[in-house]
Write a protein that holds these residues in place. Structure first.
Motif: not given
Length: 813
Positions: A557-559, A587-593, A720-724, A741-746
Motif C-alpha cells: 500500500n502507499t501508506m 503494478c508499474p504505476e506503483t513508483a508514481d503513487l 469503494p476504498h478511499r485509499t487503495v 465496481i471499483a474506485r478509480r485509484a491505485g
C-alpha cells in the motif's frame, strides 16, 4: 342482498372462521408450552439425579482405596442391591418407567452408575519406579551421546502422552548406550552440558520448540508424531537437522517444506510395561480417551448407541454429555493401563480429527494388543502401514454396535485375531525396535555417533518473512507456494536480526522479506516511541546485511491504513528502500503513487502482479443455493461489500449512493459482510446498514468456507476504498466470476475495464455505476471476470516471484 353486501358477508364469515382457528391454535400453543415446561422440569430433575450419581462416583475415585491404586466396582447383583436400598435410585427407576423406558435397557444403564463386570485396576509400582529413575538423570557423563527430549512436563501424574512416549523410547536408547534427559518447556533452551542431540516432540501452538533459540553444535531433530498441519505451517522445520515422522502421509506432507534427512519413526509400545497381567478377561468394553472440554468423535458415536454391554470410560470426560456420565470411571494412571487392558475384551480407540488424514496410529492400539485386548479403531488410516490392517474399524454407531456384538458373541474369534495382531506388535512395534531405527537415522542419515551434525552445504536458502499474516490472509502462502521448487524455504520471523544471528543460520543463505510495515509502528504509544521503533527495525535490517543476507520489500500500500505517524512511516519506508536488494511492486504505476520521500530505484524494482484466488477457496455452492441460504430474493440485483468494516474502505459513500438508487429500483439489495473495526465510525456504519431494509448485514468475519456463499449470491462486488494501491478483493471477485465496481485509484485504474467491471470517482459516478448493475449481471461480464482470474493464477505469481528471489540469494556473496 347486493353483490357488495354478499361480498361483505363472505368476508365477515371468513374473518369469523379465521378468528376461531386462531383461538384454536393459541390454545394448542398454550398446551404445548405447558408440556414443554413439564418436560424441561423433568429433564432438570433427571440431570440432577445424574449429577448426584457422578458425585457418589467421585467420592469413590478420591477415596484412599482408589489413590492406593486398586478399585473394585461391583457387578449387576451388587447394583440391584444398591438400587433396592437407595430410595433416590428407586425413584429414578420409577420415573424412567413412567416415561415408557425400562431400566433393564440402555436408558437405565446410562442413568445408573454401574458396569456389569468387576474391574480391578492396579498400578505396577516397579514400572513407575523405572520411569521415575529415567527422569532422575540431571547431567550427562560425557562418555556417551547425550540426548535431550523436549516434553510438555516431567510430572508422571499429569497424564501427558508425550512424556510416556519419550521415556519409552529413551529407555530403549539407553540400552543402546545413549544417555537421555527429559526437559519441560521452562528448561528447553538451557540444555545441560554434553547435549549432542535435541529432540522436539510437540506441535502445540503454545508449546512448540523454536530451534533458532537452541545453542550451536547441537543436532536438532523434530519428531512429528501428530498434528502434521501444525508442523508443516510452523516455519520451524527448515532449522532442524533431521525430521522423523510417525506415518508415511505425514512424511509426504512435510517433504513439501523440508529438504533435509527424513525417516519414519512411529509411536510404539513399551513391552516391558504393557503385557498381560494374569487377570480374568471378561466381556468388558473400555475406552481410555481423554476429553478436555470438547467432545471426541468416539463419545459422539457412543451417545448414539443403545449401550447393552458392559462399558467403562476412563480418562478425563469434560464435555462428553450427561448421558455418558454413568459409564465414566474417572482418570486412570498410565501405569494401571496394563491391568485394565488385561481384563478388557475390547478397547475403543479414537483418532483425533486433525490426525485422521495423516494415518497417525495411536499408542493405544499397540498397548491394548500387547496386553491381549482387541482394539476397535474409528479410522483405518495408517493401520495397513504397520501390518495391523485386520484391526476392526467402526466409523459410526451402527458399525460400532455390529463389531462389538460380533466379538462378544464369538470370543474365540476375538482371541484368534488378537493372537495374530499381538505377534505383529511384539515383533515390530516395541520401543526397542524404534530405538534401533533412531540410532540408524542419527548415525547414517544425520550425523556421526558422537552426535555431531553432518554439514549440508547445499541447504535451501531461507526467506524470513515479516510480519506473518497467514492466519487471516492467504497471500503469503500463495506467494511462496513454489518456493520449494526454487530451493527456498519461507519461514515467518518476528525479529529479522535474531533470525540472522541464530546458530541455525550459520551455513544458510538468508533473505528477509518485509511485507506490511504497519506492525512496526502500529503499537507505538507516542511519536518518540514510533521513532525508536523505526530505528530498531532498520538496525535489524542492517544486521541482516552485515551477515551477508538480502532484504526484499513487497509494497502492498502507499501508506498503512489509519497511519498515526505519517512522517515517521515515510522515514521508515525510505530507510527500507535504501537497504533493499529487491523491491517488489504489483503494478508499474506503483513508483508514481508513493509519497515523494519514498523513491523506488528502477534497477532494483520488479513487477510481479497479484495472482488470482482460483482453487484457493472452495467454490461449490450455486447462486440459487447461496441466495436461499442468505435469504436473498432469487431475482434481486445484488451488490456485495466484503471484508472488514473500516473507515478508509468507503462504506459510508456506498451507503449514500445505495440509499438513492435503491429507491429507484425495488429489487436492488446490498450484502455487507465483515467484522467492524474498533472505530466509532464503524459502529455508526453498522447501525446504518441494519436500519436499511434492503441491506443484509453480517457483522462478523466470514470463514473461508463461507466466502463462496456471499460471492456466489451477488451480481457484483463493490470496492469503494478511499485509499487503495493493490486489491486482493479485486482478484477474489474475479476468481468467483464476479465483476466489480471499483474506485478509480491505485493499480485498479489500469486493471479494471468493462465488461469485467466499472470504475467510479465520486458520488455521481458511483450512483451511475450502481444504476448500471444490469450490465454487470450478464453472462459475458461473468465470463470476462473469470477469464481475468485464470489468466494469472497464484501459481504463476509464485513461480515468477520465487525465481527472482532464488536468483537474488544466489548472486549475493
Amino acid at each position: 342482498m347486493t353483490a357488495e353486501d354478499a361480498e361483505d358477508r363472505h368476508e365477515a364469515d371468513a374473518d369469523e372462521r379465521a378468528d376461531e382457528r386462531i383461538a384454536e391454535l393459541e390454545a394448542a400453543i398454550t398446551t404445548l408450552q405447558g408440556q414443554l415446561g413439564r418436560l424441561r422440569s423433568e429433564r432438570v430433575a433427571l440431570a440432577n439425579d445424574l449429577d448426584e450419581a457422578q458425585r457418589q462416583l467421585r467420592r469413590v475415585y478420591t477415596s484412599s482405596t482408589w489413590r492406593a491404586g486398586r478399585l473394585a466396582i461391583g457387578g449387576p447383583a451388587r447394583l440391584a442391591r444398591a438400587v433396592r436400598g437407595n430410595p433416590r435410585a428407586r425413584e429414578l427407576v420409577r420415573r424412567l418407567r413412567s416415561r415408557g423406558a425400562s431400566p433393564s435397557v440402555s436408558t437405565a444403564r446410562r442413568a445408573l452408575p454401574a458396569v456389569a463386570a468387576d474391574i480391578v485396576v492396579t498400578q505396577r509400582p516397579e514400572a513407575r519406579s523405572a520411569y521415575e529413575s529415567a527422569l532422575s538423570r540431571a547431567a550427562f557423563s560425557g562418555t556417551a551421546t547425550g540426548i535431550v527430549m523436549a516434553v510438555s512436563t516431567t510430572d508422571l501424574d499429569e497424564g501427558r502422552g508425550d512424556l510416556y512416549t519419550a521415556i519409552g523410547l529413551g529407555r530403549a536408547l539407553e540400552e543402546l548406550g545413549y544417555e537421555v534427559i527429559y526437559r519441560a518447556p521452562d528448561r528447553w533452551y538451557d540444555p545441560p552440558a554434553g547435549t549432542d542431540v535435541f529432540v522436539a516432540m510437540l506441535a502445540e501452538r503454545t508449546a512448540m520448540v523454536d530451534p533458532l533459540r537452541l545453542p550451536g553444535g547441537v543436532t536438532r531433530l523434530a519428531w512429528a508424531r501428530n498434528l502434521t498441519k501444525v508442523w508443516s505451517t510452523s516455519g520451524t522445520l527448515p532449522f532442524y537437522d533431521g525430521v522423523l515422522c510417525s506415518s508415511r502421509a505425514t512424511l509426504r506432507s512435510l517433504q513439501r517444506v523440508y529438504d533435509g534427512p527424513m525417516a519414519l519413526l512411529r509411536i510404539a509400545v513399551d513391552d516391558q510395561l504393557f503385557r498381560a497381567q494374569g487377570h480374568t478377561r471378561g466381556d468388558l468394553v473400555v475406552a481410555t480417551v481423554n476429553a478436555w472440554g470438547r467432545e471426541r468423535r468416539l463419545h459422539r458415536t457412543l451417545r448414539e448407541l443403545d449401550v447393552d454391554f458392559p462399558l467403562a470410560l476412563f480418562g478425563q470426560q469434560r464435555g462428553t454429555g450427561a448421558d455418558l456420565a454413568a459409564h465414566a470411571r474417572g482418570p486412570i494412571s498410565f501405569f494401571a493401563l496394563p491391568a485394565l487392558y488385561s481384563q478388557a475384551a475390547l478397547v475403543l480407540d479414537d483418532v483425533q480429527d486433525v490426525n485422521v488424514a495423516h494415518g497417525n496410529v495411536n499408542a493405544r492400539i499397540f498397548e491394548s494388543l500387547a496386553c491381549g485386548a482387541l482394539p476397535i479403531a474409528n479410522a483405518a488410516g495408517g493401520l495397513h502401514e504397520v501390518g495391523l490392517e485386520a484391526v476392526p474399524v467402526a466409523d459410526g454407531a451402527k458399525s460400532l454396535a455390529d463389531v462389538i456384538a460380533r466379538f462378544r458373541e464369538h470370543p474365540a474369534a476375538r482371541d484368534h485375531l488378537v493372537a495374530q495382531l499381538q505377534d505383529v506388535v511384539l515383533r515390530r512395534h516395541t520401543y526397542r525396535a524404534r530405538a534401533a531405527s533412531f540410532h540408524e537415522f542419527l548415525t547414517e542419515r544425520v550425523g556421526r555417533r558422537d552426535g555431531t551434525s553432518v554439514q549440508v552445504t547445499d541447504r535451501p536458502a531461507v526467506v524470513g518473512f515479516f510480519p506473518d499474516y497467514r492466519a487471516t490472509n492467504p497471500y503469503q502462502d500463495m506467494l511462496y507456494r513454489r518456493a520449494h521448487a526454487h530451493h527456498l524455504v519461507a519461514v515467518p520471523t518476528d525479529d529479522p536480526a535474531e533470525l540472522a544471528r541464530s546458530p541455525a543460520m550459520a551455513d544458510r543463505r538468508l533473505a528477509v522479506h518485509v511485507h506490511w510495515t504497519a506492525t512496526v509502528l502500529g503499537p507505538a504509544s507516542s511519536r518518540g516511541d514510533a521513532q525508536a521503533r523505526c530505528d530498531r527495525f532498520l538496525a535489524g535490517l542492517d544486521a541482516v546485511k552485515e551477515r551477508g543476507g538480502s532484504v526484499l520489500w513487497t509494497v502492498h500500500n502507499t501508506m498503512p491504513h489509519e497511519c498515526r505517524y505519517p512522517a515517521v512511516e515515510e522515514r521508515l519506508r525510505a530507510g527500507l528502500v535504501e537497504r533493499c536488494d529487491l523491491v517488489h511492486v504489483m503494478c508499474p504505476e506503483t513508483a508514481d503513487l508513493l509519497p515523494e520521500t519514498v523513491r523506488l530505484p528502477p534497477d532494483r524494482t520488479v513487477v510481479v502482479g497479484h495472482g488470482s484466488y482460483v482453487d484457493v477457496y472452495p467454490n461449490v455452492v450455486t447462486p440459487s443455493q447461496a441466495r436461499l441460504e442468505l435469504g436473498v430474493p432469487p431475482d434481486a440485483a445484488v451488490l456485495l461489500f466484503l471484508g472488514g468494516i473500516r473507515p478508509y474502505k468507503g462504506l459510508d459513500e456506498l451507503l449514500d449512493a445505495f440509499a438513492v438508487v435503491s429507491r429507484e429500483r425495488g429489487d436492488l439489495r446490498l450484502l455487507v459482510a465483515g467484522a467492524p473495526g474498533r472505530f466509532h465510525e464503524a459502529e455508526q456504519l453498522v447501525a446504518r446498514c441494519e436500519a436499511h431494509p434492503a441491506v443484509l448485514t453480517h457483522t462478523a468475519t466470514v470463514p473461508d468456507t463461507e466466502l463462496q456463499t456471499y460471492l456466489n449470491a451477488c451480481d457484483a462486488v463493490v470496492l469503494p476504498h478511499r485509499t487503495v494501491l493493490n486489491s486482493g478483493g479485486l482478484q477474489l471477485a474475479w476468481s468467483f466470476g464476479r465483476p466489480v465496481i471499483a474506485r478509480r485509484a491505485g493499480c485498479l485504474t489500469g486493471q479494471v475495464a468493462e465488461p469485467a467491471g466499472r470504475l467510479f470517482d465520486g458520488q455521481d459516478e458511483l450512483r451511475t455505476a450502481l444504476r448500471a448493475i444490469d450490465q454487470l449481471r450478464t453472462g459475458a461480464a461473468r465470463r470476462a471476470s473469470y477469464e481475468r482470474a485464470v489468466a494469472y493464477p497464484y501459481t504463476a505469481m509464485s513461480e515468477e516471484f520465487c525465481a527472482l528471489v532464488s536468483k537474488l540469494v544466489t548472486e549475493v556473496p
